[in-house]
Scaffold this active site. Structure first.
Site, mmCIF file in Angstrom:
data_model
loop_
_atom_site.group_PDB
_atom_site.id
_atom_site.type_symbol
_atom_site.label_atom_id
_atom_site.label_comp_id
_atom_site.label_asym_id
_atom_site.label_seq_id
_atom_site.Cartn_x
_atom_site.Cartn_y
_atom_site.Cartn_z
ATOM 1 N N SER A 65 0.805 -1.224 0.000
ATOM 2 C CA SER A 65 0.000 0.000 0.000
ATOM 3 C C SER A 65 0.839 1.276 0.000
ATOM 4 O O SER A 65 0.326 2.347 -0.310
ATOM 5 C CB SER A 65 -0.944 0.020 1.201
ATOM 6 O OG SER A 65 -0.228 0.164 2.413
ATOM 7 N N LYS A 141 0.997 4.554 6.996
ATOM 8 C CA LYS A 141 0.414 5.393 5.951
ATOM 9 C C LYS A 141 1.067 6.773 6.006
ATOM 10 O O LYS A 141 1.825 7.091 6.923
ATOM 11 C CB LYS A 141 -1.108 5.553 6.135
ATOM 12 C CG LYS A 141 -1.903 4.262 6.191
ATOM 13 C CD LYS A 141 -1.908 3.503 4.876
ATOM 14 C CE LYS A 141 -2.704 2.211 4.982
ATOM 15 N NZ LYS A 141 -2.595 1.380 3.763
#
Length: 244
Positions: A65, A141
């Site tokens: 990701s 993230k």
């Protein structure tokens, strides 16, 4: 040889030292060297433990990701002074505990019989940043929005905006031909104590955009942040400074 010359010469054994005397002298010296090595090793482990416990922490990357910034199975070092001592900034890569419902049910690790030698080797590896045991319940993230920010996507050019201004995201990995920085439209205001986070591999990242139906509405509590990633330390071929 005169008596005077004979009297001035030392006996050979006293001049060279006896074999037993040399051995006796070496034994305490070897013990001192060994003791010093053990002290150095113990001190290094204590320093490593304290550093790991209070200043930095290591994690591995289990998914894609955050590509191409972070690759699967990369090891990163995280600065644990963030956010308690050092503030979080937009663009920081942060590791945080699951805010609830992001990871889904996590199966408990199997209980295995302990092995003192293996456990010791694994502990040393973890201290060196080569093995990480608790990455499965954490996520990594990039911070896009801070408390009070209005974050939206997408404007006419396909960019994400923060407080009405498009942001530059050179780290993004988009599918071929894609110009929008998100396949989903959204417009949110980050609440006090929260963060809006997204993955660099934007079309393949289950981040804040996909968790607006969870109890936290997609926002990550600042209190859940473990720290800010600042370096990729393994494998060596991927070594890279992440800033911060």
């Amino acid at each position: 040889m005169t008596d005077h010359e004979s009297a001035g010469r030392r006996p050979r054994a006293a001049w060279r030292g006896s074999a037993s005397g040399s051995a006796n002298a070496r034994t305490p010296r070897r013990r001192r060297v060994l003791r010093n090595l053990l002290v150095i090793l113990a001190s290094a482990l204590v320093v490593s433990f304290l550093t790991e416990a209070f200043l930095i922490r290591t994690f591995y990357i289990p998914t894609g990701s955050m590509q191409d910034t972070l690759q699967i199975d990369d090891r990163i070092i995280v600065n644990e002074l963030v956010p308690d001592v050092v503030d979080i900034d937009r663009g920081d890569i942060v590791v945080f505990r699951d805010p609830g419902g992001w990871l889904g049910p996590v199966a408990p690790a199997p209980i295995e019989a302990g092995n003192t030698v293996v456990d010791g080797i694994q502990w040393l590896a973890a201290e060196a940043g080569l093995r990480v045991s608790d990455s499965d319940d954490h996520l990594v993230k990039r911070v896009i929005g801070l408390p009070g920010d209005d974050v939206a996507c997408c404007d006419a050019a396909g960019s994400t905006t923060v407080n009405g201004e498009p942001i530059t995201e050179p780290y993004l990995k988009l599918p071929p031909g894609a110009i929008r920085t998100s396949e989903y439209d959204f417009s949110v205001t980050v609440p006090a104590g929260g963060l809006w986070v997204e993955g660099d591999n934007r079309y393949n990242s289950a981040d804040s955009r996909l968790h607006t139906d969870t109890p936290g509405n997609g926002f990550v509590p600042v209190s859940h942040v473990v720290g800010r990633a600042f370096v990729i330390n393994w494998p060596l071929s991927h070594w890279s400074w992440l800033g911060g």
